[in-house]
Write a protein that holds these residues in place. Structure first.
Motif, PDB file in Angstrom:
ATOM      1  N   THR A  23       0.842  -1.190   0.000  1.00 46.31           N
ATOM      2  CA  THR A  23       0.000   0.000   0.000  1.00 46.31           C
ATOM      3  C   THR A  23       0.882   1.246   0.000  1.00 46.31           C
ATOM      4  O   THR A  23       2.072   1.169   0.321  1.00 46.31           O
ATOM      5  CB  THR A  23      -0.969  -0.011   1.204  1.00 46.31           C
ATOM      6  N   SER A  24       0.309   2.358  -0.359  1.00 44.72           N
ATOM      7  CA  SER A  24       1.076   3.604  -0.444  1.00 44.72           C
ATOM      8  C   SER A  24       1.439   4.125   0.945  1.00 44.72           C
ATOM      9  O   SER A  24       0.823   3.745   1.956  1.00 44.72           O
ATOM     10  CB  SER A  24       0.254   4.669  -1.175  1.00 44.72           C
ATOM     11  N   GLU A  25       2.417   5.002   0.981  1.00 48.17           N
ATOM     12  CA  GLU A  25       2.839   5.626   2.233  1.00 48.17           C
ATOM     13  C   GLU A  25       1.678   6.407   2.861  1.00 48.17           C
ATOM     14  O   GLU A  25       1.473   6.368   4.074  1.00 48.17           O
ATOM     15  CB  GLU A  25       4.036   6.544   1.988  1.00 48.17           C
ATOM     16  N   ARG A  26       0.908   7.118   2.017  1.00 45.09           N
ATOM     17  CA  ARG A  26      -0.239   7.865   2.522  1.00 45.09           C
ATOM     18  C   ARG A  26      -1.233   6.942   3.202  1.00 45.09           C
ATOM     19  O   ARG A  26      -1.708   7.217   4.301  1.00 45.09           O
ATOM     20  CB  ARG A  26      -0.950   8.621   1.397  1.00 45.09           C
ATOM     21  N   ASN A  27      -1.537   5.825   2.559  1.00 40.66           N
ATOM     22  CA  ASN A  27      -2.498   4.896   3.137  1.00 40.66           C
ATOM     23  C   ASN A  27      -1.963   4.250   4.411  1.00 40.66           C
ATOM     24  O   ASN A  27      -2.708   4.011   5.350  1.00 40.66           O
ATOM     25  CB  ASN A  27      -2.917   3.837   2.125  1.00 40.66           C
ATOM     26  N   ARG A  28      -0.663   3.986   4.455  1.00 39.72           N
ATOM     27  CA  ARG A  28      -0.054   3.462   5.691  1.00 39.72           C
ATOM     28  C   ARG A  28      -0.250   4.457   6.827  1.00 39.72           C
ATOM     29  O   ARG A  28      -0.625   4.085   7.935  1.00 39.72           O
ATOM     30  CB  ARG A  28       1.430   3.196   5.504  1.00 39.72           C
ATOM     31  N   ASN A  29       0.017   5.721   6.540  1.00 44.60           N
ATOM     32  CA  ASN A  29      -0.140   6.761   7.559  1.00 44.60           C
ATOM     33  C   ASN A  29      -1.603   6.909   7.970  1.00 44.60           C
ATOM     34  O   ASN A  29      -1.909   7.084   9.154  1.00 44.60           O
ATOM     35  CB  ASN A  29       0.403   8.093   7.058  1.00 44.60           C
ATOM     36  N   LEU A  30      -2.491   6.837   7.002  1.00 45.64           N
ATOM     37  CA  LEU A  30      -3.918   6.924   7.274  1.00 45.64           C
ATOM     38  C   LEU A  30      -4.358   5.762   8.165  1.00 45.64           C
ATOM     39  O   LEU A  30      -5.055   5.968   9.167  1.00 45.64           O
ATOM     40  CB  LEU A  30      -4.680   6.906   5.948  1.00 45.64           C
ATOM     41  N   LEU A  31      -3.936   4.563   7.844  1.00 40.98           N
ATOM     42  CA  LEU A  31      -4.295   3.387   8.638  1.00 40.98           C
ATOM     43  C   LEU A  31      -3.691   3.455  10.038  1.00 40.98           C
ATOM     44  O   LEU A  31      -4.317   3.035  11.012  1.00 40.98           O
ATOM     45  CB  LEU A  31      -3.859   2.110   7.916  1.00 40.98           C
ATOM     46  N   ARG A  55     -13.086   5.404   4.514  1.00 37.92           N
ATOM     47  CA  ARG A  55     -13.770   4.148   4.842  1.00 37.92           C
ATOM     48  C   ARG A  55     -13.384   3.048   3.865  1.00 37.92           C
ATOM     49  O   ARG A  55     -13.095   1.918   4.247  1.00 37.92           O
ATOM     50  CB  ARG A  55     -15.295   4.350   4.829  1.00 37.92           C
ATOM     51  N   GLN A  56     -13.340   3.385   2.574  1.00 39.44           N
ATOM     52  CA  GLN A  56     -12.973   2.399   1.551  1.00 39.44           C
ATOM     53  C   GLN A  56     -11.552   1.873   1.761  1.00 39.44           C
ATOM     54  O   GLN A  56     -11.304   0.677   1.600  1.00 39.44           O
ATOM     55  CB  GLN A  56     -13.088   3.023   0.158  1.00 39.44           C
ATOM     56  N   ILE A  57     -10.645   2.755   2.121  1.00 36.01           N
ATOM     57  CA  ILE A  57      -9.255   2.342   2.354  1.00 36.01           C
ATOM     58  C   ILE A  57      -9.186   1.389   3.546  1.00 36.01           C
ATOM     59  O   ILE A  57      -8.504   0.357   3.497  1.00 36.01           O
ATOM     60  CB  ILE A  57      -8.354   3.574   2.565  1.00 36.01           C
ATOM     61  N   VAL A  58      -9.903   1.709   4.613  1.00 34.68           N
ATOM     62  CA  VAL A  58      -9.911   0.849   5.801  1.00 34.68           C
ATOM     63  C   VAL A  58     -10.525  -0.509   5.475  1.00 34.68           C
ATOM     64  O   VAL A  58      -9.959  -1.558   5.814  1.00 34.68           O
ATOM     65  CB  VAL A  58     -10.650   1.533   6.975  1.00 34.68           C
ATOM     66  N   VAL A  59     -11.659  -0.509   4.800  1.00 35.05           N
ATOM     67  CA  VAL A  59     -12.326  -1.769   4.449  1.00 35.05           C
ATOM     68  C   VAL A  59     -11.439  -2.596   3.521  1.00 35.05           C
ATOM     69  O   VAL A  59     -11.295  -3.821   3.713  1.00 35.05           O
ATOM     70  CB  VAL A  59     -13.709  -1.511   3.809  1.00 35.05           C
ATOM     71  N   ASP A  60     -10.826  -1.974   2.541  1.00 37.12           N
ATOM     72  CA  ASP A  60      -9.932  -2.680   1.619  1.00 37.12           C
ATOM     73  C   ASP A  60      -8.775  -3.315   2.380  1.00 37.12           C
ATOM     74  O   ASP A  60      -8.399  -4.464   2.125  1.00 37.12           O
ATOM     75  CB  ASP A  60      -9.423  -1.713   0.557  1.00 37.12           C
ATOM     76  N   TYR A  61      -8.232  -2.598   3.331  1.00 40.12           N
ATOM     77  CA  TYR A  61      -7.138  -3.130   4.143  1.00 40.12           C
ATOM     78  C   TYR A  61      -7.611  -4.354   4.937  1.00 40.12           C
ATOM     79  O   TYR A  61      -6.925  -5.377   4.964  1.00 40.12           O
ATOM     80  CB  TYR A  61      -6.618  -2.044   5.089  1.00 40.12           C
ATOM     81  N   ILE A  62      -8.781  -4.255   5.557  1.00 32.34           N
ATOM     82  CA  ILE A  62      -9.319  -5.371   6.334  1.00 32.34           C
ATOM     83  C   ILE A  62      -9.519  -6.591   5.433  1.00 32.34           C
ATOM     84  O   ILE A  62      -9.161  -7.711   5.802  1.00 32.34           O
ATOM     85  CB  ILE A  62     -10.628  -4.975   7.038  1.00 32.34           C
TER      86      ILE A  62
END
Length: 65
Positions: A23-31, A55-62
């Protein structure tokens, strides 16, 4: 709905798996922010994206975990 995701995120210990997810650095920081208790609204303001996108990023990660 957010509480359900947050509970799953913590109870199943999903955040440490981030080392194995591409995942991207931004998404890592967001998570990481989400793992620390920030709301979708707070994160959407910080990263200048919609709460729905957060919400989509969190759900995708899960799902990927």
């Amino acid at each position: 709905m957010q509480g359900v995701k947050r509970t799953k995120f913590f109870e199943e210990g999903l955040f440490p798996l981030i080392e194995h997810i591409n995942t991207s650095e931004r998404n890592r920081n967001l998570l990481e922010g989400y793992a620390k208790g920030n709301t979708f609204g707070e994160l959407s303001q910080k990263y200048k994206i919609s709460s729905e996108r957060v919400r989509q990023i969190v759900v995708d990660y899960i799902i990927h975990c």
